[in-house]
Design an enzyme around this catalytic site. Structure first.
Site, PDB file in Angstrom:
ATOM      1  N   CYS A   1      26.788  63.071  47.676  1.00 12.42           N
ATOM      2  CA  CYS A   1      25.675  62.157  47.927  1.00 12.42           C
ATOM      3  C   CYS A   1      24.350  62.869  47.629  1.00 12.42           C
ATOM      4  O   CYS A   1      24.118  63.984  48.120  1.00 12.42           O
ATOM      5  CB  CYS A   1      25.711  61.715  49.383  1.00 12.42           C
ATOM      6  SG  CYS A   1      24.306  60.674  49.823  1.00 12.42           S
TER       7      CYS A   1
ATOM      8  N   CYS B   1      28.293  56.491  49.335  1.00 14.61           N
ATOM      9  CA  CYS B   1      28.467  57.668  50.183  1.00 14.61           C
ATOM     10  C   CYS B   1      29.426  57.344  51.333  1.00 14.61           C
ATOM     11  O   CYS B   1      29.404  56.240  51.884  1.00 14.61           O
ATOM     12  CB  CYS B   1      27.100  58.113  50.728  1.00 14.61           C
ATOM     13  SG  CYS B   1      27.220  59.563  51.790  1.00 14.61           S
TER      14      CYS B   1
ATOM     15  N   HIS C   1      36.245  42.653  44.324  1.00 17.62           N
ATOM     16  CA  HIS C   1      36.981  43.877  44.645  1.00 17.62           C
ATOM     17  C   HIS C   1      36.226  45.139  44.248  1.00 17.62           C
ATOM     18  O   HIS C   1      36.803  46.219  44.175  1.00 17.62           O
ATOM     19  CB  HIS C   1      38.372  43.824  43.990  1.00 17.62           C
ATOM     20  CG  HIS C   1      39.228  42.716  44.540  1.00 17.62           C
ATOM     21  ND1 HIS C   1      40.316  42.193  43.887  1.00 17.62           N
ATOM     22  CD2 HIS C   1      39.119  42.008  45.705  1.00 17.62           C
ATOM     23  CE1 HIS C   1      40.856  41.231  44.627  1.00 17.62           C
ATOM     24  NE2 HIS C   1      40.143  41.096  45.720  1.00 17.62           N
TER      25      HIS C   1
ATOM     26  N   GLU D   1      51.171  32.097  31.742  1.00 19.59           N
ATOM     27  CA  GLU D   1      52.376  31.519  32.361  1.00 19.59           C
ATOM     28  C   GLU D   1      51.995  30.842  33.677  1.00 19.59           C
ATOM     29  O   GLU D   1      50.907  31.094  34.208  1.00 19.59           O
ATOM     30  CB  GLU D   1      53.379  32.650  32.640  1.00 19.59           C
ATOM     31  CG  GLU D   1      52.794  33.714  33.551  1.00 19.59           C
ATOM     32  CD  GLU D   1      53.651  34.973  33.656  1.00 19.59           C
ATOM     33  OE1 GLU D   1      54.483  35.190  32.762  1.00 19.59           O
ATOM     34  OE2 GLU D   1      53.478  35.709  34.636  1.00 19.59           O
TER      35      GLU D   1
ATOM     36  N   ASN E   1      37.988  41.649  38.979  1.00 18.34           N
ATOM     37  CA  ASN E   1      38.144  42.855  38.150  1.00 18.34           C
ATOM     38  C   ASN E   1      37.107  43.912  38.516  1.00 18.34           C
ATOM     39  O   ASN E   1      35.953  43.598  38.794  1.00 18.34           O
ATOM     40  CB  ASN E   1      38.029  42.496  36.672  1.00 18.34           C
ATOM     41  CG  ASN E   1      39.124  41.529  36.252  1.00 18.34           C
ATOM     42  OD1 ASN E   1      40.110  41.365  36.974  1.00 18.34           O
ATOM     43  ND2 ASN E   1      38.965  40.876  35.118  1.00 18.34           N
TER      44      ASN E   1
HETATM   45  P1  OAD Z   1      47.485  40.237  38.266  1.00 16.61           P
HETATM   46  O1  OAD Z   1      47.897  41.441  37.495  1.00 16.61           O
HETATM   47  O2  OAD Z   1      48.148  39.965  39.569  1.00 16.61           O
HETATM   48  O3  OAD Z   1      47.682  38.950  37.361  1.00 16.61           O
HETATM   49  C1  OAD Z   1      47.250  38.919  36.033  1.00 16.61           C
HETATM   50  C2  OAD Z   1      47.501  37.538  35.504  1.00 16.61           C
HETATM   51  O4  OAD Z   1      46.936  37.465  34.195  1.00 16.61           O
HETATM   52  C3  OAD Z   1      48.986  37.158  35.368  1.00 16.61           C
HETATM   53  O5  OAD Z   1      49.173  35.887  35.955  1.00 16.61           O
HETATM   54  C4  OAD Z   1      49.205  37.111  33.850  1.00 16.61           C
HETATM   55  O6  OAD Z   1      50.133  36.096  33.479  1.00 16.61           O
HETATM   56  C5  OAD Z   1      47.823  36.762  33.355  1.00 16.61           C
HETATM   57  N1  OAD Z   1      47.508  37.187  31.969  1.00 16.61           N
HETATM   58  C6  OAD Z   1      47.925  38.297  31.313  1.00 16.61           C
HETATM   59  N2  OAD Z   1      47.376  38.362  30.093  1.00 16.61           N
HETATM   60  C7  OAD Z   1      46.584  37.267  29.954  1.00 16.61           C
HETATM   61  C8  OAD Z   1      45.737  36.764  28.918  1.00 16.61           C
HETATM   62  N3  OAD Z   1      45.595  37.406  27.768  1.00 16.61           N
HETATM   63  N4  OAD Z   1      45.068  35.599  29.138  1.00 16.61           N
HETATM   64  C9  OAD Z   1      45.206  34.926  30.309  1.00 16.61           C
HETATM   65  N5  OAD Z   1      45.994  35.359  31.320  1.00 16.61           N
HETATM   66  C10 OAD Z   1      46.672  36.501  31.153  1.00 16.61           C
HETATM   67  O7  OAD Z   1      45.898  40.346  38.410  1.00 16.61           O
HETATM   68  P2  OAD Z   1      44.923  39.716  39.506  1.00 16.61           P
HETATM   69  O8  OAD Z   1      45.366  38.342  39.855  1.00 16.61           O
HETATM   70  O9  OAD Z   1      43.550  39.905  39.001  1.00 16.61           O
HETATM   71  O10 OAD Z   1      42.943  44.050  43.724  1.00 16.61           O
HETATM   72  O11 OAD Z   1      45.189  40.686  40.719  1.00 16.61           O
HETATM   73  C11 OAD Z   1      44.447  40.497  41.885  1.00 16.61           C
HETATM   74  C12 OAD Z   1      44.183  41.802  42.571  1.00 16.61           C
HETATM   75  O12 OAD Z   1      45.414  42.498  42.781  1.00 16.61           O
HETATM   76  C13 OAD Z   1      43.366  42.785  41.769  1.00 16.61           C
HETATM   77  O13 OAD Z   1      41.985  42.504  41.780  1.00 16.61           O
HETATM   78  C14 OAD Z   1      43.668  44.063  42.500  1.00 16.61           C
HETATM   79  C15 OAD Z   1      45.145  43.908  42.787  1.00 16.61           C
HETATM   80  O14 OAD Z   1      45.543  44.362  44.059  1.00 16.61           O
HETATM   81  C16 OAD Z   1      42.312  45.161  44.140  1.00 16.61           C
HETATM   82  O15 OAD Z   1      42.232  46.147  43.453  1.00 16.61           O
HETATM   83  C17 OAD Z   1      41.735  45.029  45.502  1.00 16.61           C
END
Ligand code: OAD
Length: 251
Positions: free
Chosen positions: A157, A129, A121, A225, A104
């Site tokens: 910068c 900069c 990330h 899920e 996050n």
């Molecule tokens: P995703 O949006 O891909 O996945 C979020 C996950 O959280 C899903 O599997 C949901 O089911 C789950 N979820 C939602 N609400 C929840 C809750 N209250 N408790 C527990 N789980 C819950 O997010 P990330 O896996 O973090 O990268 O995505 C990875 C990366 O994709 C991000 O860091 C970002 C994006 O590209 C960059 O910005 C480089």
């Protein structure tokens, strides 16, 4: 409804017995704070701007447009607070050996009191900069609720006056080698890992649970899920992170 007491008791015991714990979080960790996830219902990536704007090409083409979008995201974060899950992790880390690894960029782990999370990330509140090694941290904007206008002058910068950019990893960019190496080292060395609120779709981050499992750790998924990682974990709890984490991590 929630996880049965016996499951929580088993996990609480594992936490107490662990020599080294990795907590690995994704966007679902902040969902109950009101920050949209990337995928799934209400996911941010459905918003056309995200795919188009989170690239170096977009920034080079139109930095004002990209900065406007990041300022809008920062402004929205001013309205949210860390949740009970963020707080439970921060409080646990003060008592037990926890390495926090997050995908996050929202800074909420730090605002909840976690120190030095490994932010794979990047972090939306930091800038660096585009020309020299200078960096800048605007995290105080969250604490002080400083609203940025989308069309404020672009940040320059302080050392060389070149354009600053958000310190987040964009599509096509490499992760900070020191951060990802530290995360993999922690995964290899832990005996317990929590995988919280991530779809497991983005590499190399999504490999961390596999590395931990292969090295012998007990891996616990917390998600709403099943995900790509579910089969690789020892156990999965399908309930909101902010609700279940305080039960597992309570001292
Ligand atoms: P995703 O949006 O891909 O996945 C979020 C996950 O959280 C899903 O599997 C949901 O089911 C789950 N979820 C939602 N609400 C929840 C809750 N209250 N408790 C527990 N789980 C819950 O997010 P990330 O896996 O973090 O990268 O995505 C990875 C990366 O994709 C991000 O860091 C970002 C994006 O590209 C960059 O910005 C480089």
């Amino acid at each position: 409804m929630g996880a049965p007491e016996a499951v929580i008791t088993d996990l609480t015991r594992r936490v107490a017995d662990a020599q080294s714990i990795v907590v690995f979080t994704g966007a679902g960790m902040s969902a109950e704070s009101g920050v949209p996830t990337y995928r799934g219902q209400g996911g941010l990536w459905k918003n056309f701007r995200a795919q188009d704007l989170a690239t170096l090409e977009a920034f080079d083409r139109d930095p004002a447009l990209v900065w406007g979008w990041y300022r809008d995201r920062r402004n929205k974060l001013l309205e949210v607070e860390p949740n009970d899950g963020h707080r439970a992790i921060a409080e646990a880390a003060a008592r037990i050996p926890v390495t926090l690894v997050t995908q996050n960029v929202d800074g909420l782990h730090t605002f909840a009191g976690s120190t030095d999370p490994l932010e794979l990330h990047g972090n939306i509140w930091r800038e660096h900069c585009t020309s020299c090694p200078a960096t800048s941290d605007k995290s105080h904007h969250w604490a002080e609720k400083i609203v940025e206008a989308e069309n404020d002058p672009l940040p320059e910068c302080p050392d060389c006056e070149a354009l600053m950019r958000p310190s987040v990893v964009w599509f096509g960019e490499q992760l900070d080698a020191r951060v990802i190496e530290a995360a993999f080292k922690a995964a290899e060395g832990c005996d317990l890992m929590f995988v919280i609120g991530t779809s497991g779709e983005v590499q190399p981050a999504a490999s961390l649970p596999l590395v931990a499992r292969r090295a012998g750790a007990f891996v616990v998924e917390i998600n709403l899920e099943p995900t790509l990682l579910t089969d690789r974990c020892n156990t999965s709890l399908f309930e909101p992170a902010a609700r279940v984490l305080p039960r597992i991590l309570a001292g």
